[in-house]
Each structure stands twice: as structure tokens, then as C-alpha cells.
Motif scaffolding. Sequence first.
Motif, PDB file in Angstrom:
ATOM      1  N   ALA A  58      40.614  37.587  37.884  1.00  0.00           N
ATOM      2  CA  ALA A  58      39.570  38.120  38.767  1.00  0.00           C
ATOM      3  C   ALA A  58      39.479  37.228  39.987  1.00  0.00           C
ATOM      4  O   ALA A  58      39.666  36.005  39.898  1.00  0.00           O
ATOM      5  N   TYR A  59      39.197  37.844  41.114  1.00  0.00           N
ATOM      6  CA  TYR A  59      39.091  37.134  42.385  1.00  0.00           C
ATOM      7  C   TYR A  59      37.862  37.628  43.124  1.00  0.00           C
ATOM      8  O   TYR A  59      37.525  38.810  43.057  1.00  0.00           O
ATOM      9  N   VAL A  60      37.223  36.729  43.831  1.00  0.00           N
ATOM     10  CA  VAL A  60      36.151  37.080  44.753  1.00  0.00           C
ATOM     11  C   VAL A  60      36.606  36.602  46.123  1.00  0.00           C
ATOM     12  O   VAL A  60      36.903  35.422  46.308  1.00  0.00           O
ATOM     13  N   LEU A  61      36.687  37.543  47.056  1.00  0.00           N
ATOM     14  CA  LEU A  61      37.092  37.236  48.423  1.00  0.00           C
ATOM     15  C   LEU A  61      35.894  37.409  49.345  1.00  0.00           C
ATOM     16  O   LEU A  61      35.065  38.288  49.124  1.00  0.00           O
ATOM     17  N   ASP A  62      35.825  36.591  50.376  1.00  0.00           N
ATOM     18  CA  ASP A  62      34.732  36.744  51.335  1.00  0.00           C
ATOM     19  C   ASP A  62      35.095  37.809  52.365  1.00  0.00           C
ATOM     20  O   ASP A  62      36.157  38.438  52.282  1.00  0.00           O
ATOM     21  N   GLU A  63      34.211  38.016  53.342  1.00  0.00           N
ATOM     22  CA  GLU A  63      34.420  39.076  54.329  1.00  0.00           C
ATOM     23  C   GLU A  63      35.649  38.857  55.206  1.00  0.00           C
ATOM     24  O   GLU A  63      36.154  39.786  55.826  1.00  0.00           O
ATOM     25  N   LYS A  64      36.190  37.651  55.223  1.00  0.00           N
ATOM     26  CA  LYS A  64      37.400  37.360  55.996  1.00  0.00           C
ATOM     27  C   LYS A  64      38.660  37.451  55.146  1.00  0.00           C
ATOM     28  O   LYS A  64      39.752  37.198  55.629  1.00  0.00           O
ATOM     29  N   GLY A  65      38.501  37.776  53.861  1.00  0.00           N
ATOM     30  CA  GLY A  65      39.639  37.888  52.965  1.00  0.00           C
ATOM     31  C   GLY A  65      40.065  36.578  52.342  1.00  0.00           C
ATOM     32  O   GLY A  65      41.122  36.495  51.729  1.00  0.00           O
ATOM     33  N   VAL A  66      39.231  35.547  52.470  1.00  0.00           N
ATOM     34  CA  VAL A  66      39.534  34.238  51.885  1.00  0.00           C
ATOM     35  C   VAL A  66      39.103  34.250  50.416  1.00  0.00           C
ATOM     36  O   VAL A  66      37.976  34.639  50.093  1.00  0.00           O
ATOM     37  N   VAL A  67      40.008  33.836  49.533  1.00  0.00           N
ATOM     38  CA  VAL A  67      39.683  33.769  48.103  1.00  0.00           C
ATOM     39  C   VAL A  67      38.673  32.649  47.895  1.00  0.00           C
ATOM     40  O   VAL A  67      38.942  31.490  48.177  1.00  0.00           O
ATOM     41  N   ARG A  68      37.502  33.013  47.397  1.00  0.00           N
ATOM     42  CA  ARG A  68      36.440  32.046  47.157  1.00  0.00           C
ATOM     43  C   ARG A  68      36.285  31.711  45.670  1.00  0.00           C
ATOM     44  O   ARG A  68      35.638  30.739  45.308  1.00  0.00           O
ATOM     45  N   TYR A  69      36.859  32.543  44.816  1.00  0.00           N
ATOM     46  CA  TYR A  69      36.774  32.331  43.367  1.00  0.00           C
ATOM     47  C   TYR A  69      37.989  33.004  42.740  1.00  0.00           C
ATOM     48  O   TYR A  69      38.371  34.110  43.127  1.00  0.00           O
ATOM     49  N   ALA A  70      38.606  32.338  41.792  1.00  0.00           N
ATOM     50  CA  ALA A  70      39.741  32.894  41.066  1.00  0.00           C
ATOM     51  C   ALA A  70      39.715  32.365  39.644  1.00  0.00           C
ATOM     52  O   ALA A  70      39.414  31.189  39.420  1.00  0.00           O
ATOM     53  N   LYS A  71      40.002  33.232  38.715  1.00  0.00           N
ATOM     54  CA  LYS A  71      40.018  32.810  37.312  1.00  0.00           C
ATOM     55  C   LYS A  71      41.010  33.664  36.536  1.00  0.00           C
ATOM     56  O   LYS A  71      41.069  34.879  36.706  1.00  0.00           O
ATOM     57  N   LEU A  72      41.812  33.020  35.685  1.00  0.00           N
ATOM     58  CA  LEU A  72      42.698  33.705  34.749  1.00  0.00           C
ATOM     59  C   LEU A  72      41.978  33.852  33.417  1.00  0.00           C
ATOM     60  O   LEU A  72      41.228  32.956  33.002  1.00  0.00           O
ATOM     61  N   TYR A  73      42.221  34.953  32.752  1.00  0.00           N
ATOM     62  CA  TYR A  73      41.583  35.234  31.460  1.00  0.00           C
ATOM     63  C   TYR A  73      42.639  35.363  30.378  1.00  0.00           C
ATOM     64  O   TYR A  73      43.756  35.817  30.639  1.00  0.00           O
TER      65      TYR A  73
END
Length: 91
Positions: A58-73
Motif C-alpha cells: 500500500a502507498y499513500v502519495l501526496d498531491e504532487k505524486g510523492v510517496v509519503r507512506y509505503a508498506k509491504l504486507y
Amino acid sequence: MNVEILQISADTVPSLKAWADSLGGIPFPLLSDYWPHAAVGKAYGVLNEEKGFDKRSAYVLDEKGVVRYAKLYDPGTIPTSDELLAELKKI
């Protein structure tokens, strides 16, 4: 929160449709990363080359498309809404 949820899979479009239909529908877009096979998974470094599919992540990207959070499950687990909402609130 002005966000968009997308699910990306290395499965074909018909496979994704059948899966979504079996669940009674999915409230967000399902995107096929089938051809060229797993290009997005390769770009994000989550393609399991041996098995031919992406690792669950899962990834959370900000409004500029920068990955702000990433996690493997681990296989068989999924991110929880609470977990991802907490990350969204940090942005």
C-alpha cells in the motif's frame, strides 16, 4: 479528504472484473498491470519475479505524486482502513 483509492494488480482485466463481481463490486477502480507485465510493480520494486505477481503493498502519495507512506504486507493480509486513514491525516 480529497483522495483517490486505486488497486493495481498484475492480473488481467477479465480476472479483476470476475474478482470484483464475486465480492459484489468494489467501490474504487481496479487497474490491471498486466501488459507490459507488471510494469508498475517493477517500478515500485514489488514484483515477485519468481511467481509473476506483485507483492501486496500500500502507498499513500501526496498531491504532487510523492510517496509519503509505503508498506509491504505478508501474503493473505490486507491494509486496514484505520492504518491508511492515519497516514492520510499526517499529510
